[in-house]
Every structure is written in C-alpha cells, then in structure tokens.
Write a protein that holds these residues in place. Structure first.
Motif, PDB file in Angstrom:
ATOM      1  N   THR A  91       0.719  -1.023  -0.047  1.00  0.00           N
ATOM      2  CA  THR A  91       0.094  -0.115  -0.063  1.00  0.00           C
ATOM      3  C   THR A  91       0.991   1.194  -0.025  1.00  0.00           C
ATOM      4  O   THR A  91       1.856   1.323   0.988  1.00  0.00           O
ATOM      5  N   ILE A  92       0.817   2.110  -0.903  1.00  0.00           N
ATOM      6  CA  ILE A  92       1.429   3.417  -1.063  1.00  0.00           C
ATOM      7  C   ILE A  92       0.407   4.473  -0.873  1.00  0.00           C
ATOM      8  O   ILE A  92      -0.671   4.532  -1.341  1.00  0.00           O
ATOM      9  N   CYS A  93       1.062   5.503  -0.015  1.00  0.00           N
ATOM     10  CA  CYS A  93       0.068   6.680   0.412  1.00  0.00           C
ATOM     11  C   CYS A  93       0.735   7.854  -0.723  1.00  0.00           C
ATOM     12  O   CYS A  93       2.044   8.173  -0.737  1.00  0.00           O
ATOM     13  N   LEU A  94      -0.161   8.323  -1.505  1.00  0.00           N
ATOM     14  CA  LEU A  94       0.248   9.330  -2.658  1.00  0.00           C
ATOM     15  C   LEU A  94      -0.636  10.401  -2.882  1.00  0.00           C
ATOM     16  O   LEU A  94      -1.737  10.462  -2.237  1.00  0.00           O
ATOM     17  N   ARG A  95       0.129  11.455  -3.160  1.00  0.00           N
ATOM     18  CA  ARG A  95      -0.704  12.758  -3.479  1.00  0.00           C
ATOM     19  C   ARG A  95      -0.883  12.830  -5.135  1.00  0.00           C
ATOM     20  O   ARG A  95       0.226  12.494  -5.857  1.00  0.00           O
ATOM     21  N   ALA A  96      -2.213  13.191  -5.498  1.00  0.00           N
ATOM     22  CA  ALA A  96      -2.442  13.377  -7.035  1.00  0.00           C
ATOM     23  C   ALA A  96      -3.101  14.727  -6.983  1.00  0.00           C
ATOM     24  O   ALA A  96      -4.058  14.740  -6.595  1.00  0.00           O
ATOM     25  N   GLY A  97      -2.418  15.524  -7.307  1.00  0.00           N
ATOM     26  CA  GLY A  97      -2.896  17.203  -7.139  1.00  0.00           C
ATOM     27  C   GLY A  97      -3.296  17.435  -5.673  1.00  0.00           C
ATOM     28  O   GLY A  97      -2.274  17.247  -4.810  1.00  0.00           O
ATOM     29  N   VAL A 103      -2.864   1.181 -12.889  1.00  0.00           N
ATOM     30  CA  VAL A 103      -2.047   2.407 -13.134  1.00  0.00           C
ATOM     31  C   VAL A 103      -0.599   1.923 -12.868  1.00  0.00           C
ATOM     32  O   VAL A 103       0.353   2.507 -12.583  1.00  0.00           O
ATOM     33  N   CYS A 104      -0.313   0.447 -12.903  1.00  0.00           N
ATOM     34  CA  CYS A 104       1.108  -0.123 -12.918  1.00  0.00           C
ATOM     35  C   CYS A 104       1.404  -0.543 -14.411  1.00  0.00           C
ATOM     36  O   CYS A 104       0.601  -1.068 -15.098  1.00  0.00           O
ATOM     37  N   TYR A 139      -7.547   2.870  -3.725  1.00  0.00           N
ATOM     38  CA  TYR A 139      -7.538   2.037  -5.245  1.00  0.00           C
ATOM     39  C   TYR A 139      -6.721   0.682  -4.858  1.00  0.00           C
ATOM     40  O   TYR A 139      -5.865   0.916  -4.413  1.00  0.00           O
ATOM     41  N   CYS A 140      -7.238  -0.188  -5.649  1.00  0.00           N
ATOM     42  CA  CYS A 140      -6.651  -1.385  -5.895  1.00  0.00           C
ATOM     43  C   CYS A 140      -6.116  -1.625  -7.300  1.00  0.00           C
ATOM     44  O   CYS A 140      -7.239  -1.313  -8.277  1.00  0.00           O
ATOM     45  N   LYS A 196       0.279   6.217 -16.943  1.00  0.00           N
ATOM     46  CA  LYS A 196      -1.073   5.516 -16.696  1.00  0.00           C
ATOM     47  C   LYS A 196      -1.785   6.391 -15.389  1.00  0.00           C
ATOM     48  O   LYS A 196      -3.064   6.728 -15.325  1.00  0.00           O
ATOM     49  N   PHE A 197      -0.969   6.506 -14.350  1.00  0.00           N
ATOM     50  CA  PHE A 197      -1.475   7.372 -13.306  1.00  0.00           C
ATOM     51  C   PHE A 197      -1.970   8.781 -13.544  1.00  0.00           C
ATOM     52  O   PHE A 197      -2.876   9.207 -13.222  1.00  0.00           O
ATOM     53  N   ARG A 198      -0.932   9.463 -14.362  1.00  0.00           N
ATOM     54  CA  ARG A 198      -1.491  10.603 -14.976  1.00  0.00           C
ATOM     55  C   ARG A 198      -2.862  10.674 -15.727  1.00  0.00           C
ATOM     56  O   ARG A 198      -3.525  11.567 -15.469  1.00  0.00           O
ATOM     57  N   ASP A 199      -2.698   9.654 -16.614  1.00  0.00           N
ATOM     58  CA  ASP A 199      -4.044   9.709 -17.525  1.00  0.00           C
ATOM     59  C   ASP A 199      -5.356   9.318 -16.238  1.00  0.00           C
ATOM     60  O   ASP A 199      -6.336   9.937 -16.691  1.00  0.00           O
ATOM     61  N   ARG A 200      -5.250   8.567 -15.301  1.00  0.00           N
ATOM     62  CA  ARG A 200      -6.284   8.086 -14.447  1.00  0.00           C
ATOM     63  C   ARG A 200      -6.789   9.323 -13.494  1.00  0.00           C
ATOM     64  O   ARG A 200      -7.824   9.645 -13.343  1.00  0.00           O
ATOM     65  N   PHE A 201      -5.678   9.929 -13.215  1.00  0.00           N
ATOM     66  CA  PHE A 201      -5.916  10.855 -11.682  1.00  0.00           C
ATOM     67  C   PHE A 201      -5.763  12.235 -11.961  1.00  0.00           C
ATOM     68  O   PHE A 201      -5.860  13.379 -11.469  1.00  0.00           O
TER      69      PHE A 201
END
Length: 164
Positions: free
Chosen positions: A46-52, A150-151, A110-111, A70-75
């Motif tokens: 489990t990774i704790c992230l900030r998206a914006g 997103v991986c 998110y999983c 993929k992460f940028r496209d999703r979030f």
C-alpha cells in the motif's frame, strides 16, 4: 494504536479474518514474502500518494511498479509520495505497515488490477510485523476500493528493474 485500529476494523467488518503477527519484520516486500511464505508479488503493498490536492492509498502487487503515464491519465496529476511523517499523520500506520484497513482519516482507496492475478494476497496490517491473508476482491469490498490499472505490466516492470 495502528495495529489496534486494524484489529478493530476486522473485528467489526470481517471477524473471520485474523491479523497475523510475526517475530520477524515484514516492512519490505522481500521480508514480508519470507515471513509469510508467499511470492513477493503476492504481497499487497500500500502506497500513500498525492495526486494534485487528493491524498490516496494505492494497493498494488508487491513487485509492481507505478506507471507514471497511466497514473497521470487516471488521476490527472503526477503521483507524489508522501513523506513518512505525513503517512503516519494521514493513516496512523507506519511506513512498512501501511494498509487500507483502519486508517485514521477517510482516504480514497484504489486497488491496482495487478492484484487480480492472485487468489490470496498478503497486505500489511498496521505494523511492520503484522499482515492478513485475504482475497483481492474481499479487500476491495471491505475498503470500498476502486479498481484501477496504473502499474506497468509484469514483463515491463521486470525489464525496467533489470535495466536499473
């Protein structure tokens, strides 16, 4: 407190799931795989992230690497890791024990699809020596997680790691 909040979470929502505490540390994917007798990819990190402006938890298979595009496209933003102090402040879980269960404040969870390859995964349970065995689907259900992709696919992740 963190391990206690995870135990309380399971007591309330899934009393059939028991927190496994080990003598050995399981703070890294490799240590957790050894401690629980599974392949490293079965560890649900489990990774704790900030998206914006949003802080979120992302659960992925142990050896998966985040795909920034993929992460940028999703979030809609580049992923930023939170520092250890902020992770504890947001989740109550120490780095190495972060999980989507019993978090301090409500966070979007998110999983990653990479978890769906396994019948059972082993996420941490709020401490560097605690974990649970759970199906990916049940973990997502219990935490109201959203499934995302997103991986990097496994072959790309392995090639990327070998190149480093």
């Amino acid at each position: 407190m963190s391990l206690a909040s995870v135990k309380e979470f399971f007591a309330r929502h899934a009393p059939d799931i028991h927190v496994i505490e080990t003598e050995a540390s399981s703070a890294t994917v490799a240590l957790a795989a050894d401690a629980h007798g599974v392949e490293p990819d079965q560890i649900a990190k489990t990774i704790c992230l900030r998206a914006g402006d949003e802080v979120l938890l992302l659960v992925t298979s142990g050896m998966s690497r985040l795909d920034n595009r993929k992460f940028r496209d999703r979030f809609g933003a580049k992923p930023r890791m939170l520092d250890a102090d902020e992770v504890v402040a947001r989740t109550s879980h120490p780095v190495g024990g972060v999980c989507p269960f019993g978090v301090l404040e409500p966070l979007a969870i998110y999983c990653d699809e990479s978890l769906k390859r396994f019948e059972i995964v082993v996420p941490a349970a709020g401490a560097i020596n605690a974990a649970v065995r759970i199906t990916p689907e049940r973990m997502a259900e219990l935490t109201s997680a959203t499934w995302v992709d997103v991986c990097q696919p496994p072959r790309e992740a392995e090639a990327s790691e070998a190149a480093q």
